[in-house]
Design a protein around this motif. Sequence first.
Motif, PDB file in Angstrom:
ATOM      1  N   UNK A   1      42.513  46.091  59.824  1.00  0.00           N
ATOM      2  CA  UNK A   1      43.530  46.357  60.846  1.00  0.00           C
ATOM      3  C   UNK A   1      44.632  47.281  60.314  1.00  0.00           C
ATOM      4  N   UNK A   2      44.953  47.113  59.036  1.00  0.00           N
ATOM      5  CA  UNK A   2      46.025  47.889  58.418  1.00  0.00           C
ATOM      6  C   UNK A   2      45.522  49.171  57.757  1.00  0.00           C
ATOM      7  N   UNK A   3      44.239  49.437  57.879  1.00  0.00           N
ATOM      8  CA  UNK A   3      43.603  50.605  57.236  1.00  0.00           C
ATOM      9  C   UNK A   3      43.852  50.614  55.731  1.00  0.00           C
ATOM     10  N   UNK A   4      43.725  49.431  55.128  1.00  0.00           N
ATOM     11  CA  UNK A   4      44.013  49.287  53.701  1.00  0.00           C
ATOM     12  C   UNK A   4      42.799  48.894  52.863  1.00  0.00           C
ATOM     13  N   UNK A   5      41.713  48.508  53.510  1.00  0.00           N
ATOM     14  CA  UNK A   5      40.576  47.995  52.757  1.00  0.00           C
ATOM     15  C   UNK A   5      40.069  49.017  51.731  1.00  0.00           C
ATOM     16  N   UNK A   6      39.920  50.255  52.143  1.00  0.00           N
ATOM     17  CA  UNK A   6      39.396  51.287  51.253  1.00  0.00           C
ATOM     18  C   UNK A   6      40.409  51.751  50.219  1.00  0.00           C
ATOM     19  N   UNK A   7      41.643  51.249  50.310  1.00  0.00           N
ATOM     20  CA  UNK A   7      42.663  51.630  49.338  1.00  0.00           C
ATOM     21  C   UNK A   7      42.566  50.798  48.051  1.00  0.00           C
ATOM     22  N   UNK A   8      41.766  49.741  48.078  1.00  0.00           N
ATOM     23  CA  UNK A   8      41.606  48.891  46.898  1.00  0.00           C
ATOM     24  C   UNK A   8      40.432  49.363  46.050  1.00  0.00           C
ATOM     25  N   UNK A   9      40.517  49.103  44.756  1.00  0.00           N
ATOM     26  CA  UNK A   9      39.353  49.281  43.903  1.00  0.00           C
ATOM     27  C   UNK A   9      38.318  48.244  44.334  1.00  0.00           C
ATOM     28  N   UNK A  10      37.099  48.692  44.552  1.00  0.00           N
ATOM     29  CA  UNK A  10      36.049  47.817  45.076  1.00  0.00           C
ATOM     30  C   UNK A  10      35.814  46.570  44.221  1.00  0.00           C
ATOM     31  N   UNK A  11      35.722  46.683  42.886  1.00  0.00           N
ATOM     32  CA  UNK A  11      35.495  45.470  42.083  1.00  0.00           C
ATOM     33  C   UNK A  11      36.626  44.457  42.216  1.00  0.00           C
ATOM     34  N   UNK A  12      37.861  44.945  42.388  1.00  0.00           N
ATOM     35  CA  UNK A  12      38.999  44.031  42.517  1.00  0.00           C
ATOM     36  C   UNK A  12      38.862  43.156  43.752  1.00  0.00           C
ATOM     37  N   UNK A  13      38.379  43.739  44.853  1.00  0.00           N
ATOM     38  CA  UNK A  13      38.159  42.969  46.074  1.00  0.00           C
ATOM     39  C   UNK A  13      36.947  42.056  45.945  1.00  0.00           C
ATOM     40  N   UNK A  14      35.877  42.566  45.353  1.00  0.00           N
ATOM     41  CA  UNK A  14      34.661  41.767  45.232  1.00  0.00           C
ATOM     42  C   UNK A  14      34.890  40.525  44.369  1.00  0.00           C
ATOM     43  N   UNK A  15      35.761  40.658  43.395  1.00  0.00           N
ATOM     44  CA  UNK A  15      36.068  39.513  42.538  1.00  0.00           C
ATOM     45  C   UNK A  15      36.672  38.374  43.353  1.00  0.00           C
ATOM     46  N   UNK A  16      37.373  38.718  44.439  1.00  0.00           N
ATOM     47  CA  UNK A  16      38.052  37.721  45.266  1.00  0.00           C
ATOM     48  C   UNK A  16      37.164  37.157  46.372  1.00  0.00           C
ATOM     49  N   UNK A  17      35.952  37.648  46.502  1.00  0.00           N
ATOM     50  CA  UNK A  17      35.067  37.152  47.553  1.00  0.00           C
ATOM     51  C   UNK A  17      34.672  35.695  47.301  1.00  0.00           C
ATOM     52  N   UNK A  18      34.607  34.922  48.365  1.00  0.00           N
ATOM     53  CA  UNK A  18      34.220  33.516  48.282  1.00  0.00           C
ATOM     54  C   UNK A  18      32.707  33.414  48.083  1.00  0.00           C
ATOM     55  N   UNK A  19      32.223  32.223  47.767  1.00  0.00           N
ATOM     56  CA  UNK A  19      30.785  32.063  47.528  1.00  0.00           C
ATOM     57  C   UNK A  19      29.897  32.602  48.646  1.00  0.00           C
ATOM     58  N   UNK A  20      30.392  32.594  49.904  1.00  0.00           N
ATOM     59  CA  UNK A  20      29.562  33.103  50.997  1.00  0.00           C
ATOM     60  C   UNK A  20      29.756  34.597  51.230  1.00  0.00           C
ATOM     61  N   UNK A  21      30.533  35.272  50.369  1.00  0.00           N
ATOM     62  CA  UNK A  21      30.720  36.709  50.477  1.00  0.00           C
ATOM     63  C   UNK A  21      31.895  37.127  51.346  1.00  0.00           C
ATOM     64  N   UNK A  22      32.600  36.187  51.949  1.00  0.00           N
ATOM     65  CA  UNK A  22      33.750  36.516  52.795  1.00  0.00           C
ATOM     66  C   UNK A  22      34.983  36.779  51.926  1.00  0.00           C
ATOM     67  N   UNK A  23      36.006  37.400  52.536  1.00  0.00           N
ATOM     68  CA  UNK A  23      37.217  37.762  51.794  1.00  0.00           C
ATOM     69  C   UNK A  23      38.434  37.115  52.443  1.00  0.00           C
ATOM     70  N   UNK A  24      38.981  36.106  51.766  1.00  0.00           N
ATOM     71  CA  UNK A  24      40.180  35.424  52.249  1.00  0.00           C
ATOM     72  C   UNK A  24      41.309  35.477  51.225  1.00  0.00           C
ATOM     73  N   UNK A  25      41.068  36.175  50.118  1.00  0.00           N
ATOM     74  CA  UNK A  25      42.053  36.282  49.043  1.00  0.00           C
ATOM     75  C   UNK A  25      42.292  37.746  48.703  1.00  0.00           C
ATOM     76  N   UNK A  26      43.533  38.068  48.364  1.00  0.00           N
ATOM     77  CA  UNK A  26      43.884  39.425  47.977  1.00  0.00           C
ATOM     78  C   UNK A  26      44.149  39.504  46.476  1.00  0.00           C
ATOM     79  N   UNK A  27      43.652  40.546  45.808  1.00  0.00           N
ATOM     80  CA  UNK A  27      43.962  40.717  44.393  1.00  0.00           C
ATOM     81  C   UNK A  27      45.361  41.297  44.221  1.00  0.00           C
ATOM     82  N   UNK A  28      46.066  40.841  43.200  1.00  0.00           N
ATOM     83  CA  UNK A  28      47.393  41.355  42.892  1.00  0.00           C
ATOM     84  C   UNK A  28      47.436  42.004  41.508  1.00  0.00           C
ATOM     85  N   UNK A  29      46.302  42.010  40.838  1.00  0.00           N
ATOM     86  CA  UNK A  29      46.200  42.630  39.516  1.00  0.00           C
ATOM     87  C   UNK A  29      44.780  43.144  39.330  1.00  0.00           C
TER      88      UNK A  29
END
Length: 440
Positions: A131-159
């Motif tokens: 919604x905020x057009x921010x997903x592609x602004x993150x490094x992909x591994x940083x987001x993937x690390x935060x994915x839950x066991x089912x592959x969904x994303x409910x957590x944001x990386x801060x480092x």
Amino acid sequence: MMSKIISLLAIFSLVATALAGCGGSSKNDAGKQGNSSDASNGKTITWLSARPSDGAIVQTMRELADRYAKDHPGFKLDIQVTSDRPSYLTKLRTLVASGEAPEFIDMDADPYAQQLADAGMLVDMKQFLDEQSLYDQFYEPALKYQELPDGSLYLLPMEYHLEMTWYNKKIFAENNLAVPKTIEDMITVSKAIRDKGITPIAVDGVDVWPLLRYAAMIPFRATGNEFARNLSQGKSKMSDEVGMQAANFAKEIGQYFQEGFATTDYTTAKNMFLNGEAAMYTMGTWEIPSFTEDNLPENLKGNVDYFYLPTIANAKTPNNEFFGNSGIGLAATADKFDATTKDFLSYVLKNYSDVYVAKQQMSPLKFTIKDETQFSELFLRVKKDMDNYGSEFAKPWDTLLDPDTNSVMSDLVIKLMMGAMTPEEFANQIDDTIAQNATN
């Protein structure tokens, strides 16, 4: 039997709390919570944090909150820090169970976070970032690390960190040793160093997770994160071929750690390396300040370098994928994600890198460095490594396993590496524990 009943009651309580607080919304609607009429001044947002109160992340959030408050008079960010992780988790679970979780909470991408997401209690961060057009602004591994066991994303990386093995170039050169390219090379090099009467590897055994990294090396090279995920869910066994390779390597590499490694803490292990008492030390980019040339002791100036996870024959993962992490994630509670909270989070993410990187930290959001003179050569070099990284980090086992299995694994891996049990005994006990816990 009683423990299972209590667990079920806790789950029902969580679901009931979520439905009461969220008005029955599904987890797909969680990111849409909030009403434009809530976007008023004078609001206090609370963040329950497990991070160091004087750390760069908390400092950055305070600065951004102060900036935001200038345009939103009366706005305040109340950061409640409990840096002791066990105490934090107890506090978090108590607040969640009573329906009093604040706007922001820190969480690992573990089964508990999955439970809260499934109950509709957390904001869908993939939806929010889109919604905020921010997903592609993150490094992909940083987001993937935060994915839950089912592959969904409910957590944001801060480092954002890479993990490597720092090594003493002088010790390597004096013994005609090359940087290990394979896991087998790592054993060969370690043996050669030990034969010279030098400790090959300094390791923090007290915190255990550095030990588990070694156990996870071969499985990640052989299967990516598939084995670790399947093991945590009882779909694979430690006694499988890949698991036994991991157990055998863990037992073998353990003999090259310092004497008494099980009782050696983080600072002591690092100082062993910095004092020249050990040839190698596996840690991450959060240690860049310690290994920057200006901060090194005289005996190590010009003599420290690093290498990433060695490979194996027929590896599934490329050389530019290895261990790294984006730390504990930031979650937002769905029933308190009103317009002001959403707007503040958007503001934070759009301005985060400017403030965080200025503190000599690697941001999880893609960033460019305009003035390289403000950063060390080591920082700039690691930044290039990050820009050339693959797509997924090796997932740490301690964030995938359920708490009970993780506790058993932590105890047993120490015994395995100390030579107090065989790889077969280790594998069988892990399999038995997972069989008991994976279905709960």
